[in-house]
Design a protein around this motif. Structure first.
Motif, mmCIF file in Angstrom:
data_model
loop_
_atom_site.group_PDB
_atom_site.id
_atom_site.type_symbol
_atom_site.label_atom_id
_atom_site.label_comp_id
_atom_site.label_asym_id
_atom_site.label_seq_id
_atom_site.Cartn_x
_atom_site.Cartn_y
_atom_site.Cartn_z
ATOM 1 N N LYS A 1 -1.288 -5.677 2.642
ATOM 2 C CA LYS A 1 -0.281 -4.849 1.964
ATOM 3 C C LYS A 1 -0.948 -3.896 0.985
ATOM 4 O O LYS A 1 -0.591 -2.709 0.907
ATOM 5 C CB LYS A 1 0.736 -5.729 1.236
ATOM 6 N N ARG A 2 -1.916 -4.402 0.238
ATOM 7 C CA ARG A 2 -2.620 -3.536 -0.723
ATOM 8 C C ARG A 2 -3.487 -2.510 0.008
ATOM 9 O O ARG A 2 -3.641 -1.381 -0.456
ATOM 10 C CB ARG A 2 -3.455 -4.372 -1.693
ATOM 11 N N ALA B 1 -2.719 -1.084 2.845
ATOM 12 C CA ALA B 1 -1.788 -0.029 3.276
ATOM 13 C C ALA B 1 -1.474 0.899 2.106
ATOM 14 O O ALA B 1 -1.441 2.128 2.273
ATOM 15 C CB ALA B 1 -0.514 -0.647 3.832
ATOM 16 N N LEU B 2 -1.275 0.326 0.936
ATOM 17 C CA LEU B 2 -1.015 1.129 -0.260
ATOM 18 C C LEU B 2 -2.240 1.980 -0.598
ATOM 19 O O LEU B 2 -2.122 3.165 -0.910
ATOM 20 C CB LEU B 2 -0.665 0.201 -1.425
ATOM 21 N N GLN C 1 -4.470 3.082 1.451
ATOM 22 C CA GLN C 1 -4.596 4.168 2.428
ATOM 23 C C GLN C 1 -3.648 5.321 2.117
ATOM 24 O O GLN C 1 -3.952 6.471 2.422
ATOM 25 C CB GLN C 1 -4.370 3.631 3.840
ATOM 26 N N GLN C 2 -2.510 5.013 1.483
ATOM 27 C CA GLN C 2 -1.560 6.055 1.085
ATOM 28 C C GLN C 2 -2.001 6.758 -0.192
ATOM 29 O O GLN C 2 -1.860 7.965 -0.339
ATOM 30 C CB GLN C 2 -0.168 5.462 0.868
ATOM 31 N N ASN C 3 -2.496 5.969 -1.151
ATOM 32 C CA ASN C 3 -2.876 6.503 -2.456
ATOM 33 C C ASN C 3 -3.895 5.564 -3.087
ATOM 34 O O ASN C 3 -3.530 4.528 -3.644
ATOM 35 C CB ASN C 3 -1.648 6.630 -3.358
ATOM 36 N N LYS C 4 -5.176 5.933 -3.015
ATOM 37 C CA LYS C 4 -6.258 5.079 -3.526
ATOM 38 C C LYS C 4 -6.100 4.729 -4.999
ATOM 39 O O LYS C 4 -6.665 3.748 -5.462
ATOM 40 C CB LYS C 4 -7.613 5.763 -3.329
ATOM 41 N N HIS D 1 -3.069 4.309 -6.676
ATOM 42 C CA HIS D 1 -1.744 3.816 -7.032
ATOM 43 C C HIS D 1 -1.902 2.826 -8.196
ATOM 44 O O HIS D 1 -2.840 2.016 -8.198
ATOM 45 C CB HIS D 1 -1.092 3.122 -5.838
#
Length: 80
Positions: free
Chosen positions: A20-21, A23-24, A26-29, A31
């Motif tokens: 889950k982390r 995936a996050l 990959q969206q925004n290093k 976050h």
């Protein structure tokens, strides 16, 4: 690789949190939940992200690729 060996020994729940982390990541290093930060001392050159409250994943960026190097509890990785 050390990361894969460490990862394979983790409980399924922690592995799921990592995915889950990831995936996050990959969206925004950067976050805020990841608390992505540079490390110093023994782990100089690596960065750390939060997987759970206590688990961290350490990585390096090499030639534009993110390579996860270590995963474990804060104590396992930093001795504190």
């Amino acid at each position: 690789r050390i990361f894969l060996k460490q990862f394979s020994k983790l409980d399924q729940e922690i592995q799921t949190y990592f995915y889950k982390r990831l995936a996050l990541f990959q969206q925004n290093k950067f976050h805020p939940l990841l608390d992505n930060h540079k490390l110093f001392g023994y782990h100089s050159g690596k960065r750390s992200i939060n997987v759970t409250g206590d688990f961290r994943a350490l990585f390096e960026e090499e030639n534009g690729a993110t390579i996860f190097k270590l995963i474990g509890t804060h104590h396992q990785l930093f001795g504190k």
